[in-house]
Motif scaffolding. Structure first.
Motif, PDB file in Angstrom:
ATOM      1  N   GLU A 152      42.034  43.164  30.660  1.00 45.73           N
ATOM      2  CA  GLU A 152      43.413  43.509  31.004  1.00 45.73           C
ATOM      3  C   GLU A 152      43.913  42.703  32.210  1.00 45.73           C
ATOM      4  OE1 GLU A 152      45.699  45.892  29.677  1.00 45.73           O
ATOM      5  OE2 GLU A 152      44.322  45.696  27.975  1.00 45.73           O
ATOM      6  N   LEU A 153      42.988  42.244  33.051  1.00 45.74           N
ATOM      7  CA  LEU A 153      43.376  41.622  34.319  1.00 45.74           C
ATOM      8  C   LEU A 153      42.993  40.148  34.433  1.00 45.74           C
ATOM      9  CD1 LEU A 153      42.160  44.536  36.660  1.00 45.74           C
ATOM     10  CD2 LEU A 153      44.430  44.251  35.626  1.00 45.74           C
ATOM     11  N   LYS A 154      42.107  39.661  33.586  1.00 44.68           N
ATOM     12  CA  LYS A 154      41.531  38.332  33.791  1.00 44.68           C
ATOM     13  C   LYS A 154      42.548  37.210  33.689  1.00 44.68           C
ATOM     14  CE  LYS A 154      40.055  37.570  28.984  1.00 44.68           C
ATOM     15  NZ  LYS A 154      41.065  36.516  28.709  1.00 44.68           N
ATOM     16  N   ASP A 155      43.569  37.375  32.859  1.00 44.62           N
ATOM     17  CA  ASP A 155      44.537  36.284  32.681  1.00 44.62           C
ATOM     18  C   ASP A 155      45.400  36.053  33.919  1.00 44.62           C
ATOM     19  OD1 ASP A 155      43.622  35.787  30.145  1.00 44.62           O
ATOM     20  OD2 ASP A 155      45.167  36.978  29.134  1.00 44.62           O
ATOM     21  N   PHE A 156      45.385  37.009  34.856  1.00 39.92           N
ATOM     22  CA  PHE A 156      46.099  36.808  36.114  1.00 39.92           C
ATOM     23  C   PHE A 156      45.279  35.965  37.102  1.00 39.92           C
ATOM     24  CE2 PHE A 156      47.840  40.710  34.314  1.00 39.92           C
ATOM     25  CZ  PHE A 156      49.209  40.493  34.413  1.00 39.92           C
ATOM     26  N   PHE A 188      37.414  36.723  42.337  1.00 37.59           N
ATOM     27  CA  PHE A 188      36.048  37.211  42.164  1.00 37.59           C
ATOM     28  C   PHE A 188      36.094  38.672  41.754  1.00 37.59           C
ATOM     29  CE2 PHE A 188      37.118  37.663  46.660  1.00 37.59           C
ATOM     30  CZ  PHE A 188      36.712  38.944  46.984  1.00 37.59           C
ATOM     31  N   ILE A 189      34.948  39.179  41.295  1.00 38.87           N
ATOM     32  CA  ILE A 189      34.842  40.570  40.848  1.00 38.87           C
ATOM     33  C   ILE A 189      33.687  41.237  41.580  1.00 38.87           C
ATOM     34  CG2 ILE A 189      34.429  42.104  38.887  1.00 38.87           C
ATOM     35  CD1 ILE A 189      35.545  39.916  37.058  1.00 38.87           C
ATOM     36  N   ASN A 226      28.487  35.390  33.393  1.00 41.77           N
ATOM     37  CA  ASN A 226      28.227  34.512  32.258  1.00 41.77           C
ATOM     38  C   ASN A 226      29.344  34.570  31.224  1.00 41.77           C
ATOM     39  OD1 ASN A 226      25.772  33.577  33.249  1.00 41.77           O
ATOM     40  ND2 ASN A 226      24.599  35.231  32.297  1.00 41.77           N
ATOM     41  N   HIS A 227      29.917  35.757  31.040  1.00 40.94           N
ATOM     42  CA  HIS A 227      30.963  35.939  30.026  1.00 40.94           C
ATOM     43  C   HIS A 227      32.290  35.299  30.439  1.00 40.94           C
ATOM     44  CE1 HIS A 227      32.893  37.920  26.601  1.00 40.94           C
ATOM     45  NE2 HIS A 227      33.860  38.327  27.411  1.00 40.94           N
ATOM     46  N   TYR A 228      32.652  35.463  31.709  1.00 39.25           N
ATOM     47  CA  TYR A 228      33.971  35.020  32.157  1.00 39.25           C
ATOM     48  C   TYR A 228      33.954  33.753  33.011  1.00 39.25           C
ATOM     49  CZ  TYR A 228      35.679  39.611  30.683  1.00 39.25           C
ATOM     50  OH  TYR A 228      36.008  40.723  29.949  1.00 39.25           O
ATOM     51  N   GLY A 229      32.809  33.443  33.604  1.00 34.67           N
ATOM     52  CA  GLY A 229      32.790  32.315  34.532  1.00 34.67           C
ATOM     53  C   GLY A 229      33.497  32.616  35.839  1.00 34.67           C
TER      54      GLY A 229
END
Length: 315
Positions: A37-41, A45-46, A85-88
């Protein structure tokens, strides 16, 4: 780049998010959906929280209760590796003093090094919560934990083993409290202890949540006067329910501005409260961006939809 390097390189305000590992036995899918829901913004870092074991009481066959210790949200290291690994996107697992032995901490750091995760966030943890690990086996303060991290960075281990320093050393942030840590006698003492963590190697600070930006700006000013020069990242959380007016100050020691209280008390239901929370947080973020902060950190627990609405308006 490490998170610290990313923050130092920023010319515009970015954002980061904090998530929880799934409850034991649950799939990672819900966590992935929340990040989607938030990654495209474009989060910088997470952060991924860590949870020690907690006491629970289970019934026995004779009708009594037996206390056992259960870690309700295990898997921080695995979740960090899976997400990175999934999102980089750089992931930052929390490392706690409370509830973890020094040996457990060493093994976690060794695993993270093998996985190529070298950004961590160092916390003491809640000292008032009962844990299974004896206090004598834990680090008592974040500065003690930082000492162990620095030792591992330099190839020194608890059993006396000496190796070459790590090729990529752990880089870490620490917590700061714009409205003072609950256990600190005053703000001056609180900042003194923060300065000790910075002097020991912390490269950035993420603050406890707050709803009055003037508290954050005053905190930054006091830190700078004390010689703390590293980035100080504001931590924010949207309000979604009316009951949070009482819960959040009690749990996090944050002050609720009267204008915010008045607006929420006028709401007929929690849907209206959520909209007030989005609007309040949007104004906070806009003011912080105008002040040039390198990053705004969102605590997303049960509030991903509100955070997404703020990101649409501000990023």
């Amino acid at each position: 780049m490490s998170v610290a390097e990313i923050l130092r390189s920023r010319t515009q305000t970015g954002f980061s998010i904090e998530i929880l590992p799934p409850i034991k036995g649950n799939s990672l899918q819900r966590t992935i959906e929340n990040i989607d829901e938030l990654k495209d913004f474009g989060p910088l870092f997470i952060n991924i929280t860590t949870h020690h074991s907690e006491p629970v009481y289970v019934p026995t066959n004779d009708g009594n209760l037996r206390k056992i210790f259960v870690r309700k949200r295990p898997g921080t290291v695995a979740v960090a590796a899976a997400i990175q690994n999934h999102y980089g996107i750089p992931t930052v697992p929390h490392i706690l003093c409370n509830g973890f032995t020094r040996n457990e901490t060493e093994y976690v750091l060794i695993d993270l090094n093998f996985l190529g995760i070298h950004d961590i966030f160092v916390l003491r943890g809640d000292a008032d919560k009962e844990v299974m690990v004896p206090v004598s086996d834990c680090h008592l303060h974040a500065t003690d934990l930082i000492g162990q991290i620095n030792d591992i960075n330099n190839g020194r281990f608890l059993d006396g083993t000496l190796n070459e320093p790590l090729t990529t050393k752990f880089s870490f942030g620490v917590a700061g409290y714009p409205e003072k840590h609950a256990e600190a006698p005053n703000m001056e003492t609180d900042i003194k202890y923060l300065k000790a963590k910075v002097d020991a190697g912390a490269e950035y600070v993420i603050t406890q949540l707050f709803y009055d930006n003037s508290r954050y700006f005053d905190f930054v000013k006091r830190c700078r006067e004390a010689g703390i020069t590293i980035p100080i990242i504001p931590g924010l959380k949207p309000i979604k329910k009316a009951r949070q007016l009482n819960v959040l100050p009690r749990v996090f020691g944050c002050n609720m501005p009267q204008d915010l209280v008045n607006a929420i008390e006028k709401c007929k239901d929690d849907k209206a409260v959520q909209q007030v929370g989005i609007e309040w947080l949007t104004q906070q973020v806009r003011e912080l961006k105008a002040a040039g902060v390198p990053d705004v950190h969102f605590y997303t627990l049960a509030a991903v939809d509100s955070v997404k609405a703020v990101l649409k308006s501000c990023f």
